[in-house]
Design an enzyme around this catalytic site. Sequence first.
Site, PDB file in Angstrom:
ATOM      1  N   SER A  20       1.081 -17.426 -81.309  1.00 38.54           N
ATOM      2  CA  SER A  20       1.108 -18.146 -80.041  1.00 38.54           C
ATOM      3  C   SER A  20       0.919 -17.218 -78.848  1.00 38.54           C
ATOM      4  O   SER A  20      -0.125 -16.599 -78.684  1.00 38.54           O
ATOM      5  CB  SER A  20       2.412 -18.932 -79.946  1.00 38.54           C
ATOM      6  OG  SER A  20       2.420 -19.796 -78.839  1.00 38.54           O
TER       7      SER A  20
ATOM      8  N   ASP B 153      -2.464 -20.800 -73.700  1.00 29.05           N
ATOM      9  CA  ASP B 153      -1.971 -19.571 -74.322  1.00 29.05           C
ATOM     10  C   ASP B 153      -2.832 -19.238 -75.532  1.00 29.05           C
ATOM     11  O   ASP B 153      -3.850 -19.899 -75.787  1.00 29.05           O
ATOM     12  CB  ASP B 153      -0.484 -19.686 -74.688  1.00 29.05           C
ATOM     13  CG  ASP B 153      -0.234 -20.698 -75.796  1.00 29.05           C
ATOM     14  OD1 ASP B 153      -1.089 -21.580 -76.017  1.00 29.05           O
ATOM     15  OD2 ASP B 153       0.820 -20.619 -76.449  1.00 29.05           O
TER      16      ASP B 153
ATOM     17  N   ASP C 285      -2.817 -19.663 -78.700  1.00 32.63           N
ATOM     18  CA  ASP C 285      -3.182 -20.645 -79.730  1.00 32.63           C
ATOM     19  C   ASP C 285      -3.441 -22.029 -79.150  1.00 32.63           C
ATOM     20  O   ASP C 285      -3.610 -22.992 -79.889  1.00 32.63           O
ATOM     21  CB  ASP C 285      -2.128 -20.704 -80.841  1.00 32.63           C
ATOM     22  CG  ASP C 285      -0.840 -21.371 -80.408  1.00 32.63           C
ATOM     23  OD1 ASP C 285      -0.501 -21.296 -79.212  1.00 32.63           O
ATOM     24  OD2 ASP C 285      -0.159 -21.963 -81.268  1.00 32.63           O
TER      25      ASP C 285
ATOM     26  N   ASP D 257      -1.701 -24.291 -77.383  1.00 31.97           N
ATOM     27  CA  ASP D 257      -0.789 -25.438 -77.325  1.00 31.97           C
ATOM     28  C   ASP D 257       0.080 -25.457 -76.070  1.00 31.97           C
ATOM     29  O   ASP D 257       0.829 -26.400 -75.848  1.00 31.97           O
ATOM     30  CB  ASP D 257       0.083 -25.531 -78.585  1.00 31.97           C
ATOM     31  CG  ASP D 257       1.018 -24.345 -78.779  1.00 31.97           C
ATOM     32  OD1 ASP D 257       0.969 -23.402 -77.965  1.00 31.97           O
ATOM     33  OD2 ASP D 257       1.796 -24.369 -79.753  1.00 31.97           O
TER      34      ASP D 257
END
Length: 451
Positions: free
Chosen positions: A107, A246, A248, A250
């Site tokens: 993430s 960000d 990833d 999400d």
Amino acid sequence: MGRKYFGTDGVRGRVGVSPITPDFVMRLGYSAGRVLVAREHLPHGERPAVLIGKDTRISGYMLEAALEAGFSAAGVDVCLTGPLPTPAIAYLTRALRLQAGIVISASHNPFYDNGIKFFAANGTKLPDSVEMAIEAGIDAPIECVPSAELGRARRISDAAGRYIEFCKSTFPASADLRGLRIVVDCAHGAAYHVAPPVLHELGAEVFAIGATPDGLNINAAVGATSPAALAAEVRARQADLGIALDGDGDRLLMVDAEGTAYDGDQLLFAIVRNRLQQGEVAGVVGTLMTNLALENALAELGVPFARAAVGDRYVMEMLQDRGWLFGGENSGHILCLDRHSTGDGMVSALQVLSALRETGLTLKELLSSLQLYPQVLINVPMSKGFPWKTDSEIQAVCEKVETRLAGKGRVLLRASGTEPLLRVMVEGQDGAAVAEAAESIAAVVRRVCVA
């Protein structure tokens, strides 16, 4: 029974250090495959299949190969997407009728970290019971299925295109983004090749930053956790607004034409207030970190509000329990379950853009009625296992601060789920008093929580 490997969002850590090693990840894939084989009731001769996606970290190549080997050894077919946002894997798992989706990502963490997270067939996070079943088999030896039963692997060549079309489908078909100048910051992460096309194909003039990943620069001074770069670019381009994701994809943060940043609490409010114009909103779920001003603003609109533990999976669980559709975290995880089964930065951005189009307002005007209370968060290193909840000195200073706030603020202490830190948060109407109060608590924590 406690968790040995799984945290609040899968397994995560420093690459090359247990558990993020090729050996462990292969055993994780094998154990997950065995659990899926046991759970699925497929037609005779049909193997279960999973989808594996990743962000742009250099370690993704290594971990992808390890996961693929583990699943294949368990007799599970593997579909590979390459770099793709986490919510895209949730969507495609559901759309392709696969048994699970797996994302290789840490993430918003630096490139030297990585992790593995799982989605169930319906595109939601795996239930705790399934994660525990996977954990139970990780340390067992791998017993490869017979050669004729080994899983096969194939690439999904149109995965990015499918996800782009899905994102666009969550924006009103009667509207477009023509005339808007938008800067999008992809954090050199998984959305680098999907977020700009989504906005461009809806008609916006798009300027992309953080869109040249090299395996090492993910989240490095860009993205939702570092909005300064986006704000500067918005001002330089004289854009109408900016969107930051960000690593990833999400999380979401947005900035207005002046470069002012708006967090998850504010953007969730914009979405919910717009949905109220279209019909009833049953309720909204935030977390222990959600700003008190959002709770109060929703109350004025007659919208029930509840707080879950920090972590989007806990927000999701509470939404499902209550039958509500909207929730999120101030960090930028926003859930719009009428559009997607999981938090999606790009989909959430499109919901805010839809509100802007329908109202004709700017982002600043749309959110002018929500003035967040000052909130100070201090991360204090803490010895592992320290009993901070029962420490008399910590409890005493917290009670003293709460008395001083006199019902016009909050004190929240919580241990990090991924790092040896105690997070000290104080919130209230007086910014100077809040900062002083937070530091007074942090000072006590520093003194007593370190061995």
